[in-house]
Write an enzyme that holds these catalytic residues in place. Structure first.
Site, PDB file in Angstrom:
ATOM      1  N   GLY A 179       0.787  -1.340   0.079  1.00  0.00           N
ATOM      2  CA  GLY A 179      -0.131   0.025  -0.060  1.00  0.00           C
ATOM      3  C   GLY A 179       0.824   1.022   0.059  1.00  0.00           C
ATOM      4  O   GLY A 179       1.978   1.200   0.094  1.00  0.00           O
ATOM      5  N   PRO A 180       0.165   2.227  -0.117  1.00  0.00           N
ATOM      6  CA  PRO A 180       1.240   3.518  -0.228  1.00  0.00           C
ATOM      7  C   PRO A 180       1.793   3.915   1.207  1.00  0.00           C
ATOM      8  O   PRO A 180       1.713   3.310   2.210  1.00  0.00           O
ATOM      9  CB  PRO A 180      -0.042   4.848  -0.302  1.00  0.00           C
ATOM     10  CG  PRO A 180      -1.374   3.983  -0.717  1.00  0.00           C
ATOM     11  CD  PRO A 180      -1.341   2.731  -0.238  1.00  0.00           C
ATOM     12  N   GLU A 216      -5.171  33.156  -7.255  1.00  0.00           N
ATOM     13  CA  GLU A 216      -6.099  32.345  -6.367  1.00  0.00           C
ATOM     14  C   GLU A 216      -7.565  32.639  -6.336  1.00  0.00           C
ATOM     15  O   GLU A 216      -8.364  31.587  -6.353  1.00  0.00           O
ATOM     16  CB  GLU A 216      -5.623  32.520  -4.723  1.00  0.00           C
ATOM     17  CG  GLU A 216      -4.224  32.177  -4.563  1.00  0.00           C
ATOM     18  CD  GLU A 216      -3.644  30.988  -4.934  1.00  0.00           C
ATOM     19  OE1 GLU A 216      -4.598  30.054  -4.818  1.00  0.00           O
ATOM     20  OE2 GLU A 216      -2.571  30.499  -5.420  1.00  0.00           O
TER      21      GLU A 216
END
Length: 598
Positions: free
Chosen positions: A197-198, A420
């Site tokens: 898994g990660p 932004e």
């Protein structure tokens, strides 16, 4: 052999002997008179006057030493070509002459000749002995740490958000405790369990929990510990590790980061004689040997299961392959509650709210959030940790610490605010984009500003419309800069990089291009098996050009969508940018209020 008397072994006695020895040596050196140094002409004059009684000619050092009339010692140096002439003069003057060629003794010569060879052979034998496991400190001995006698304090009660993995590992623990119950049903003990898994999802934590729960001895080692600079060390350590485990079976062996030795064979220089491949071959033999009732289970963890050798993953070796993914909403809440134990929290802290604000976060990320929140509260000398501390901790983990000391000019601040604001406006207007949670122009990490979008629920797949709108949101900041100020800046480099990567993935991996179709197209950078023959499929120049054209088309369409929305809702863009310049940070409620009339 009998020990020396206590008197001879005492410190003061040894010290006295050492002092006396040094004193005697110093006395001899100090009382020894230095010979008189004569020049060559003075020597010849003394010889002519009959003052020299005896002389000793040293061939190699080209000196003559001897005794003068009266008992004084003398020494004179001469050029090498004058040696024979001076010797004839000494003999003619009827001086007692001795010559010394200064040749080494046979023993010294033998030591000079054979000494280096003996040292080299001795060092080689020492290394070979260590590599073969001679002594407990040998190179061939596995550097495994045994956790069987001292029980680990971590159990399955400390693990949250990985219920399926805990269930699978609980079965392993029960098999080791009572193997006959399973064998009566015809079940065979699993030879290996692979946790993949990660990074940060808790693979090593699960292994520690198994060590805390199991009654069997638990050996842990890192994959990099097998490989050294000496040939054969890795395979020897594998043999020694399993030998230790078999001696105390039933037992568990845990190899962390197994991809260090388990990579696909034939992928680099060295071929079948590569040291890492020999280590892997020995590991395969130990996993699937002739002995069926070893009762030794191999557990391993990796975040790169795609590069492991297929022979390592087949049934009979790693029978169980357990995915340890990032936790879901309930898993995140449970993990936060586990890490929050023992910390004084304010009544306004809600772990359910925090779990909703952290989609995709791993267990390590969540643990870091709890710790950062406690550190922030301690920084302001508070007695409890508030929700504001947790919110700031989330921002720090996601984007880095605030950099309020970075002073921007008014123009640069306005450019950042409109950049932004462009992200926030387009993300708010497009229906398939994740809702904007917060937008800020406070510098964090390497970013001058940032916009945070959070999904309303955990998602495991994405549609084509969601991805195209996400690309439009990424490019909206650059579009706002160009529309308002008439030029673009370098601030959009990260947006462009992420947008390009996402569009290329849509074309080459997800099959979301009608022109290319449902085809997987790999590039050289995508293939981890460098050196593996035939690993990178051949792509024609026409297909490569088509892929580039499709990526360019997706980027252009997203840019056009973003520009159209920005021009249509320019008033909303100006309001958001003005508020950012005024207060620097706008949350979801403030953004909804500013864009309510859009």
């Amino acid at each position: 052999m009998k020990q020396l008397p206590k008197l001879l072994r005492s410190r003061w006695f040894l010290g006295t002997v050492a002092v006396l020895t040094v004193g005697v040596i110093a006395l001899v050196v100090l009382t020894r008179a230095d010979p008189i140094k004569l020049r060559l002409d003075q020597f010849e004059q003394s010889l002519a006057e009959g003052k020299i009684i005896d002389a000793r000619v040293l061939d190699k050092s080209h000196t003559i030493s001897g005794t003068l009339r009266g008992g004084d010692k003398f020494e004179v140096s001469f050029p090498a070509e004058y040696g024979d002439e001076l010797t004839e003069k000494l003999l003619a003057a009827k001086v007692e002459v001795t010559t010394d060629s200064e040749d080494d003794s046979s023993l010294v010569s033998l030591l000079y000749d054979l000494g280096p060879t003996v040292v080299i052979v001795g060092v080689f034998i020492w290394f070979v002995t260590k590599m073969q496991g001679g002594g407990r400190t040998g190179f061939g001995k596995a550097k495994a740490r045994k956790a069987g006698t001292e029980r680990s304090k971590i159990t399955f009660a400390n693990v949250a958000g990985a219920d399926e993995a805990v269930e699978e590992l609980t079965e392993i623990k029960e098999f080791l405790r009572d193997p006959e119950r399973f064998r009566a049903l015809g079940a065979r003990i699993p030879r290996g369990v692979l946790l993949y898994g990660p990074p940060g999802t808790g693979k090593t934590l699960l292994a520690r929990a198994v060590a805390g729960e199991a009654d069997a001895p638990f050996f842990t080692i890192s994959g990099s510990d097998f490989v050294e600079m000496f040939v054969g060390v890795g395979a020897a350590r594998v043999r020694d590790l399993f030998k230790q485990a078999k001696e105390v079976a039933p037992s568990i062996v845990f190899v962390d980061e197994i991809d260090a030795v388990g990579r696909h064979r034939g992928t680099g220089v060295g071929g079948g004689h590569d040291e890492r491949e020999q280590t892997l071959n020995q590991l395969l033999v130990e996993l699937d040997g002739f002995e069926e009732r070893d009762n030794v289970i191999l557990m391993a963890a990796t975040n790169r299961p795609d590069i492991l050798d297929p022979a390592l993953l087949r049934p009979g070796r790693f029978d169980r392959q357990i995915a340890v993914d990032a936790p879901d909403l309930e898993g995140r809440r449970a993990i936060l509650e586990v890490h929050a134990e023992g910390t004084p929290w304010a009544p306004d802290v809600s772990w359910s709210v925090v779990a909703r604000q952290t989609p995709g976060y791993t267990g390590a990320d969540l643990a870091n959030i709890v710790n950062e929140a406690a550190l922030l509260a301690g920084r302001r000398s508070a007695t409890t940790v508030t929700m504001a501390d947790v919110a700031e901790a989330i921002d720090r983990v996601m984007a880095g610490p605030e950099r309020r000391n970075r002073v921007m000019s008014e123009k640069e601040k306005a450019i950042t605010a409109y950049h932004e604001a462009g992200h926030a406006l387009v993300g708010h207007l497009l229906p398939n984009c994740d809702p904007v949670h917060k937008v800020s122009i406070v510098a964090r990490g390497r970013a001058l500003g940032w916009t945070q979008s959070l999904p309303t629920e955990d998602r495991y797949t994405r549609t084509r419309s969601e991805l195209t709108e996400q690309v439009a949101m990424m490019l909206a900041g650059r579009g706002a800069e160009e529309m308002v100020f008439g030029e673009i800046t370098t601030g959009a480099s990260d947006d462009i990089e992420r947008a390009t990567a996402l569009c290329r993935a849509m074309v080459t991996e997800y099959g979301m291009s009608d022109a290319v179709g449902p085809r997987r197209i790999r590039t050289g950078g995508d293939e981890p098996f460098v050196g593996r023959e035939g690993a990178i499929p051949v792509v024609s120049d026409e297909i490569a050009q088509l892929v580039d054209a499709e990526v360019q088309r997706l980027l252009r369409e997203a840019q056009s969508t973003a520009r159209e929305l920005l021009e249509t809702h320019r008033d909303g863009l100006d309001r958001v940018a003005a508020r950012l310049i005024e207060v620097e940070t706008v949350d979801a409620e403030g953004l909804a209020e500013l864009l309510a009339v859009v």
